[in-house]
Structures are given as C-alpha cells and as structure tokens.
Design an enzyme around this catalytic site. Structure first.
Site, PDB file in Angstrom:
ATOM      1  N   ARG A 105       0.887  -1.187   0.000  1.00 43.50           N
ATOM      2  CA  ARG A 105       0.000   0.000   0.000  1.00 43.50           C
ATOM      3  C   ARG A 105       0.910   1.218   0.000  1.00 43.50           C
ATOM      4  NH1 ARG A 105      -5.333   1.291   3.534  1.00 43.50           N
ATOM      5  NH2 ARG A 105      -6.090  -0.060   1.870  1.00 43.50           N
ATOM      6  N   HIS A 132      -7.335   0.758  -6.441  1.00 48.91           N
ATOM      7  CA  HIS A 132      -7.527  -0.118  -5.265  1.00 48.91           C
ATOM      8  C   HIS A 132      -8.180  -1.416  -5.757  1.00 48.91           C
ATOM      9  CE1 HIS A 132      -7.773  -1.362  -1.257  1.00 48.91           C
ATOM     10  NE2 HIS A 132      -8.634  -0.509  -0.741  1.00 48.91           N
ATOM     11  N   GLN A 135     -10.043  -3.972  -3.452  1.00 50.16           N
ATOM     12  CA  GLN A 135     -11.359  -3.517  -2.991  1.00 50.16           C
ATOM     13  C   GLN A 135     -12.437  -3.872  -4.010  1.00 50.16           C
ATOM     14  OE1 GLN A 135     -12.106  -1.838   0.006  1.00 50.16           O
ATOM     15  NE2 GLN A 135     -14.134  -2.465  -0.687  1.00 50.16           N
ATOM     16  N   ASP A 221     -17.183   7.152  -1.466  1.00 52.79           N
ATOM     17  CA  ASP A 221     -15.962   6.971  -0.674  1.00 52.79           C
ATOM     18  C   ASP A 221     -15.654   8.321  -0.024  1.00 52.79           C
ATOM     19  OD1 ASP A 221     -13.553   5.991   0.339  1.00 52.79           O
ATOM     20  OD2 ASP A 221     -12.492   6.007  -1.584  1.00 52.79           O
ATOM     21  N   CYS A 261     -16.317   1.458   0.601  1.00 53.35           N
ATOM     22  CA  CYS A 261     -15.153   0.609   0.900  1.00 53.35           C
ATOM     23  C   CYS A 261     -14.742   0.699   2.365  1.00 53.35           C
ATOM     24  CB  CYS A 261     -13.985   0.972  -0.007  1.00 53.35           C
ATOM     25  SG  CYS A 261     -13.365   2.641   0.237  1.00 53.35           S
ATOM     26  N   ARG A 289     -13.486  -8.878   1.481  1.00 56.65           N
ATOM     27  CA  ARG A 289     -12.062  -8.620   1.228  1.00 56.65           C
ATOM     28  C   ARG A 289     -11.260  -9.872   1.589  1.00 56.65           C
ATOM     29  NH1 ARG A 289     -10.033  -3.441   1.362  1.00 56.65           N
ATOM     30  NH2 ARG A 289      -8.143  -4.514   0.697  1.00 56.65           N
TER      31      ARG A 289
HETATM   32  N1  NVA Z   1      -9.937   6.487  -1.306  1.00 55.49           N
HETATM   33  C1  NVA Z   1      -9.536   6.096   0.025  1.00 55.49           C
HETATM   34  C2  NVA Z   1      -9.756   4.640   0.218  1.00 55.49           C
HETATM   35  C3  NVA Z   1      -9.412   4.117   1.590  1.00 55.49           C
HETATM   36  C4  NVA Z   1      -9.592   2.642   1.712  1.00 55.49           C
HETATM   37  C5  NVA Z   1      -8.080   6.468   0.258  1.00 55.49           C
HETATM   38  O1  NVA Z   1      -7.279   6.284  -0.675  1.00 55.49           O
HETATM   39  O2  NVA Z   1      -7.746   6.947   1.332  1.00 55.49           O
HETATM   40  N1   CP Z   2     -11.218  -0.348   2.399  1.00 53.91           N
HETATM   41  C1   CP Z   2      -9.959  -0.416   2.849  1.00 53.91           C
HETATM   42  O1   CP Z   2      -9.009  -0.625   2.091  1.00 53.91           O
HETATM   43  O2   CP Z   2      -9.814  -0.236   4.191  1.00 53.91           O
HETATM   44  P1   CP Z   2      -8.465  -0.023   4.995  1.00 53.91           P
HETATM   45  O3   CP Z   2      -7.945   1.353   4.632  1.00 53.91           O
HETATM   46  O4   CP Z   2      -8.878  -0.093   6.446  1.00 53.91           O
HETATM   47  O5   CP Z   2      -7.483  -1.078   4.619  1.00 53.91           O
END
Ligand code: NVA
Ligand code: CP
Length: 307
Positions: A105, A132, A135, A221, A261, A289
C-alpha cells in the site's frame, strides 16, 4: 526464471481469470464458514508493506494468509529502511528473495510498478493513489452475491474520482456494465489516469441525483483520500452537495444496494441512515475482502487448482 504474475491494477487479470477467482472465492468462503482447514499455502510467506494506514487491508491479508496455512510479515515505512531512502528497486530485490508474495500500500502507482519490475515474486496492489483493485474484487463479488451478474447493470459513483472510482471504471470495461459518475466541478474522471481503454462504460453527471436515477448500486468513498489531507478543508466545501442520503437512494431502483469501501465519515459522503440502513451491504463488502484475497493469493501462487 519466468516472471511472476502481479496484480497492480484490476485489468492485470482477464475477465475469465476474474470469473475463476470468484468461483474459487465461493468455495474458499464456504470452507471457512464450515471451519474446514484449507492450507494450500503452507510454508509460504506474505510480506505486507504499508506506507499508509489500514485496518481492513492489513487484517484481511494477514488473517487470510494464516487461514491458508502460511504466514505474514508486516512492514511499514517508519520502522523499515523504506522510510530512510532505500531505493524501491533494492527493497524489491531483497524482500522478494525472502518471501513468496508481497502486498504493497503506497502513494504513486509508479512506486509499485518499479517494485514489481524488480521482484521475483507476485506483487499485489493494496491501494495506491490511482487504484484499489483488491477492494473492487470484493465489491463485484458482493454485488454478485446480492444481485446476480453485474453485466448490463448500472452503478452510480458519487463523490471523488479517486483510486476506488478509477478501479470501478476499469471493472465496468472488464465486466461490461455502466457507471454514472458525479463529482463536483474540478474533480472529474481522467480516463487516462484511470487506465481506461475508452469512455463507453461511464457517463459523467453534474447533478448527483441524475447520476443515481434508476441505478442498481450506489457507492461512494471519503472526500479526502490518504495523501491528500492538505486539501481537506477545501474538499469539505466543494463536496458538500455530494452526500449520499435517503433522497438519493430513493432515486435509485427500489432494490438498489449501497456500498462503501470504508472507513466512512457519516454526515460527510454518506448519511448515517443510508450506511446503517436496509440497503447497505457494507459489512458483507468488508468481509469479502478476506475471501476474495485468499482466492487471489492462491491463484497468484499456485495457478488454477481443482479442489
Ligand atoms: N480512497 C480512500 C480509500 C481508503 C480505503 C483512500 O485512498 O484513502
Ligand atoms: N477499504 C480499505 O481498504 O480499508 P483499509 O484502509 O482499512 O485497509
């Protein structure tokens, strides 16, 4: 040495491979629910690298790898040499000599692509600024569980055209469904950044109510994604009219479902009575997930299996 398969964007897998993953997910999920031991990845090691926070992604990958008989190691930027400027290429060489699969990540997609180019083992995108894909594996699987095939259906994406939105748009091309996107002015979809082949599978709407009209699924989101915190105040103002509320859900089909998500901000991108209401499937979505990523790791490490 043959180069490994990676999962850096949703479109790295074909429609047929994704359908196979969903078939495996159903079987892996059923065994898990029946408390049946299934250890195809015994002695395999997953390394998880987090440059941004996570609850679901860490938990689902770590628990998932253990449930498949393997083990998982967590690294973050702060406590490893990654935060002290060790080149991504060097980290990839070393980490991939000591493990069987890596999940990352991070920020720019380019970082994970550079890592993958120097990795001996499969690399999985656990979220970047652009995509993502894990997801959306869970989201499409959840839609199918609740409503059947997604082909020909319409999804409304309300809010920021972020990493999750981009991946929904890739999914629409792969699975042949439509996405109605409504963002505030200045936050519209950029087809190239989303990694799309064309613009046939989505339509942009100035008014979020128009985007939601008659759709099968409404999803949204956070207004400010990780890495964009400096824009938070401006975004709170710009997105104020893009909250998914009960009126918006009423514009959708009566049997429409709601997804997010997570993590969610009630009172910002979604009203509490929508996310906590009868049309919301967010807890199934979060749980899936685990099951979809177990199928993904099995596929990337073992290919197709017959049991
Ligand atoms: N769009 C959000 C998703 C978190 C799971 C982010 O990138 O922070
Ligand atoms: N939806 C998702 O990826 O959640 P986290 O940021 O908690 O991993």
């Amino acid at each position: 040495m043959a180069s490994p398969r990676h999962f850096l964007q949703l479109k790295d897998l074909s429609r047929e491979e994704l359908d196979y993953l969903f078939e495996r997910t159903r079987s892996i999920k059923a065994r898990f629910k029946a408390y049946q031991r299934y250890w195809p990845l015994q002695d395999r090691t997953l390394v998880m690298i987090f440059e941004k926070a996570s609850t679901r992604t860490r938990l689902s990958f770590e628990a998932g790898m253990h449930q498949l008989g393997g083990s998982a190691i967590y690294l973050n930027t702060r406590d490893s040499q990654l935060g002290r400027g060790e080149p991504v290429e060097d980290a990839a060489q070393v980490i991939s000599r000591m493990s069987d699969i890596v999940m990352i990540r991070t920020f720019e997609q380019e970082i994970i692509e550079r890592f993958a180019r120097h990795s001996r083992v499969p690399v999985v995108n656990g979220l970047t600024n652009e995509y993502h894909p894990c997801q959306i594996l869970a989201d499409i699987f959840t839609f199918i569980e609740h409503r059947g095939p997604i082909r020909g259906r319409t999804v409304a994406w309300i809010g920021d055209s972020n990493n999750v939105c981009n991946t929904w748009l890739q999914a629409a091309e792969i699975f042949d469904f439509n996405v109605h996107v409504s963002t505030p002015p200045g936050y519209e979809v950029e087809a190239e950044r989303a990694g799309l082949y064309g613009t046939d599978h989505f339509e942009q709407f100035a008014d979020p109510m128009d985007a939601a009209r008659g759709v099968d699924l409404v999803t949204t989101d956070v207004w400010t994604s990780m890495g964009f915190e400096a824009e938070n105040e401006e975004r709170l103002r710009d997105f104020a009219d893009w909250q998914v509320d009960t009126e918006m859900m009423r514009a959708a089909r009566p049997d429409a479902i709601f997804m997010h998500c997570l993590p969610a901000h009630r009172g910002e991108e979604v009203a509490a009575d929508v996310i906590d209401g009868a049309q919301s499937v967010v807890w199934d979505e979060a749980e899936n997930r685990l099951h979809t990523q177990k199928a993904l790791m099995e596929f990337l490490l073992l290919g197709r299996v017959n049991d």
